[in-house]
Motif scaffolding. Structure first.
Motif, short mmCIF file in Angstrom:
data_model
loop_
_atom_site.label_atom_id
_atom_site.label_comp_id
_atom_site.label_asym_id
_atom_site.label_seq_id
_atom_site.Cartn_x
_atom_site.Cartn_y
_atom_site.Cartn_z
N ILE A 1 22.17 97.95 42.28
CA ILE A 1 20.97 97.82 43.11
C ILE A 1 21.00 98.73 44.33
CG2 ILE A 1 20.44 95.47 42.35
CD1 ILE A 1 21.64 94.48 45.00
N ASN A 2 21.87 99.73 44.34
CA ASN A 2 21.96 100.61 45.51
C ASN A 2 20.68 101.39 45.75
OD1 ASN A 2 24.51 99.67 45.89
ND2 ASN A 2 25.55 101.59 45.47
N PHE A 3 19.97 101.75 44.69
CA PHE A 3 18.74 102.52 44.81
C PHE A 3 17.56 101.63 44.42
CE2 PHE A 3 22.12 105.46 44.73
CZ PHE A 3 21.73 106.45 45.62
N THR A 4 17.26 100.69 45.29
CA THR A 4 16.24 99.68 45.04
C THR A 4 14.85 100.30 45.15
OG1 THR A 4 17.67 97.94 45.87
CG2 THR A 4 15.33 97.47 45.82
N ASN A 5 14.12 100.31 44.04
CA ASN A 5 12.75 100.83 44.01
C ASN A 5 11.72 99.75 44.29
OD1 ASN A 5 12.66 103.53 43.62
ND2 ASN A 5 12.27 103.47 41.44
N ILE A 6 11.94 98.58 43.71
CA ILE A 6 10.93 97.52 43.76
C ILE A 6 11.63 96.17 43.88
CG2 ILE A 6 10.75 97.36 41.24
CD1 ILE A 6 7.73 97.08 43.50
N ILE A 7 11.02 95.27 44.63
CA ILE A 7 11.54 93.91 44.82
C ILE A 7 10.41 92.95 44.46
CG2 ILE A 7 12.42 92.24 46.49
CD1 ILE A 7 13.06 94.71 48.29
N LYS A 8 10.75 91.92 43.70
CA LYS A 8 9.76 90.90 43.37
C LYS A 8 10.46 89.55 43.41
CE LYS A 8 5.56 91.11 41.86
NZ LYS A 8 4.47 91.54 42.68
N TYR A 9 9.83 88.60 44.08
CA TYR A 9 10.40 87.27 44.22
C TYR A 9 9.49 86.27 43.52
CZ TYR A 9 11.72 82.86 46.29
OH TYR A 9 12.11 81.57 46.47
N ASN A 10 10.08 85.35 42.77
CA ASN A 10 9.31 84.33 42.08
C ASN A 10 10.13 83.04 42.02
OD1 ASN A 10 7.20 83.20 40.47
ND2 ASN A 10 8.51 83.49 38.69
N ILE B 1 15.11 92.91 41.13
CA ILE B 1 15.30 94.21 41.75
C ILE B 1 15.20 95.29 40.67
CG2 ILE B 1 16.85 95.70 43.07
CD1 ILE B 1 16.12 93.19 44.61
N GLY B 2 14.26 96.20 40.83
CA GLY B 2 14.16 97.35 39.94
C GLY B 2 14.75 98.56 40.63
N SER B 3 15.65 99.26 39.94
CA SER B 3 16.40 100.34 40.56
C SER B 3 16.07 101.70 39.98
CB SER B 3 17.90 100.09 40.40
OG SER B 3 18.26 98.91 41.06
N ILE C 1 13.31 103.71 53.21
CA ILE C 1 13.00 102.39 52.68
C ILE C 1 11.99 102.56 51.55
CG2 ILE C 1 12.06 100.11 53.22
CD1 ILE C 1 14.78 100.86 54.59
N ALA C 2 12.31 101.99 50.38
CA ALA C 2 11.45 102.15 49.21
C ALA C 2 10.49 100.98 49.04
CB ALA C 2 12.31 102.30 47.96
N ASN C 3 10.87 99.78 49.50
CA ASN C 3 10.04 98.61 49.25
C ASN C 3 10.35 97.52 50.25
OD1 ASN C 3 9.37 95.96 47.63
ND2 ASN C 3 8.26 97.63 46.66
N ILE C 4 9.33 96.75 50.60
CA ILE C 4 9.50 95.58 51.47
C ILE C 4 8.73 94.42 50.85
CG2 ILE C 4 9.07 94.59 53.74
CD1 ILE C 4 9.25 97.39 54.89
N GLU C 5 9.35 93.26 50.83
CA GLU C 5 8.72 92.05 50.28
C GLU C 5 9.05 90.89 51.20
OE1 GLU C 5 6.96 89.80 46.94
OE2 GLU C 5 7.10 91.95 47.22
N VAL C 6 8.14 89.98 51.36
CA VAL C 6 8.43 88.76 52.11
C VAL C 6 8.90 87.71 51.11
CG1 VAL C 6 7.50 86.95 53.60
CG2 VAL C 6 6.74 89.31 53.88
N GLY D 1 14.21 97.01 50.45
CA GLY D 1 14.89 97.81 49.44
C GLY D 1 15.08 99.23 49.94
N SER D 2 16.31 99.70 49.93
CA SER D 2 16.61 101.05 50.42
C SER D 2 17.09 101.93 49.27
CB SER D 2 17.69 100.99 51.50
OG SER D 2 18.97 100.73 50.93
N HIS D 3 17.04 103.23 49.50
CA HIS D 3 17.59 104.17 48.53
C HIS D 3 18.96 104.60 49.02
CE1 HIS D 3 14.50 105.73 45.52
NE2 HIS D 3 14.36 104.44 45.71
N GLY D 4 19.97 104.13 48.31
CA GLY D 4 21.34 104.49 48.60
C GLY D 4 22.19 103.38 49.16
N HIS D 5 21.57 102.36 49.76
CA HIS D 5 22.36 101.31 50.40
C HIS D 5 21.98 99.91 49.96
CE1 HIS D 5 24.40 104.16 53.00
NE2 HIS D 5 23.23 104.77 53.09
N GLY D 6 21.17 99.79 48.92
CA GLY D 6 20.88 98.49 48.34
C GLY D 6 19.78 97.70 49.03
N LEU D 7 19.93 96.39 48.96
CA LEU D 7 18.95 95.43 49.45
C LEU D 7 19.42 94.84 50.77
CD1 LEU D 7 16.46 93.51 48.89
CD2 LEU D 7 18.14 91.97 47.84
#
Length: 142
Positions: free
Chosen positions: A78-87, A93-95, A38-43, A52-58
């Motif tokens: 978005i399979n390799f999700t590095n960063i998640i930001k919600y606004n 989604i940054g990959s 898991i690369a990133n978690i956001e509420v 956000g996972s590496h290889g399997h998306g969001l």
């Protein structure tokens, strides 16, 4: 002074214990996650957990319901999700790249317009590579 310090330490330990009392670790063995990387978690909105996972998306966990988004069902990379930001009404989604050694260029920046459920890419103007490791949303956005 020592008594106040002891009471403060006990209070902090109590708060820490209370915060982690309901903690549930999710892995491939007890959830729909297809990877434990898991690369990133956001509420997100309404308390949804965005993973956000590496290889399997969001992955989105909404109470007991899970959804998975990847290139196959969004048509964005978005399979390799590095960063998640919600606004407000947009999920960014940054990959990264599937193979940073042989393919050092990332997949760029994608977003979901929540109001109409449309996924898009924002890769125009990204020079050098498309590996996104951070997203900051300014107050002037939208």
């Amino acid at each position: 002074m020592r008594r106040n310090l002891n009471l403060s330490l006990i209070f902090v330990l109590y708060i820490a214990a209370a915060c982690f009392a309901d903690w549930t670790p999710y892995t491939q063995s007890n959830s729909p996650l297809q990877t434990d990387y898991i690369a990133n978690i956001e509420v997100g909105p309404e308390g949804r957990i965005l993973i956000g996972s590496h290889g399997h998306g969001l992955y989105i966990k909404d109470n007991d319901d899970w959804s998975q988004f990847n290139r196959n069902n969004t048509n964005v990379p978005i399979n390799f999700t590095n960063i998640i930001k919600y606004n407000a009404d947009t999920l960014f989604i940054g990959s990264a790249s599937a193979d940073p050694v042989n393919l050092p260029f990332g997949e760029g920046l994608s977003f979901l317009d929540i109001t109409d459920s449309v996924w898009s890419e924002l890769n125009a103007g990204l020079e050098i590579n498309h590996i996104i490791t951070g997203i900051e949303i300014t107050p002037e956005y939208r």
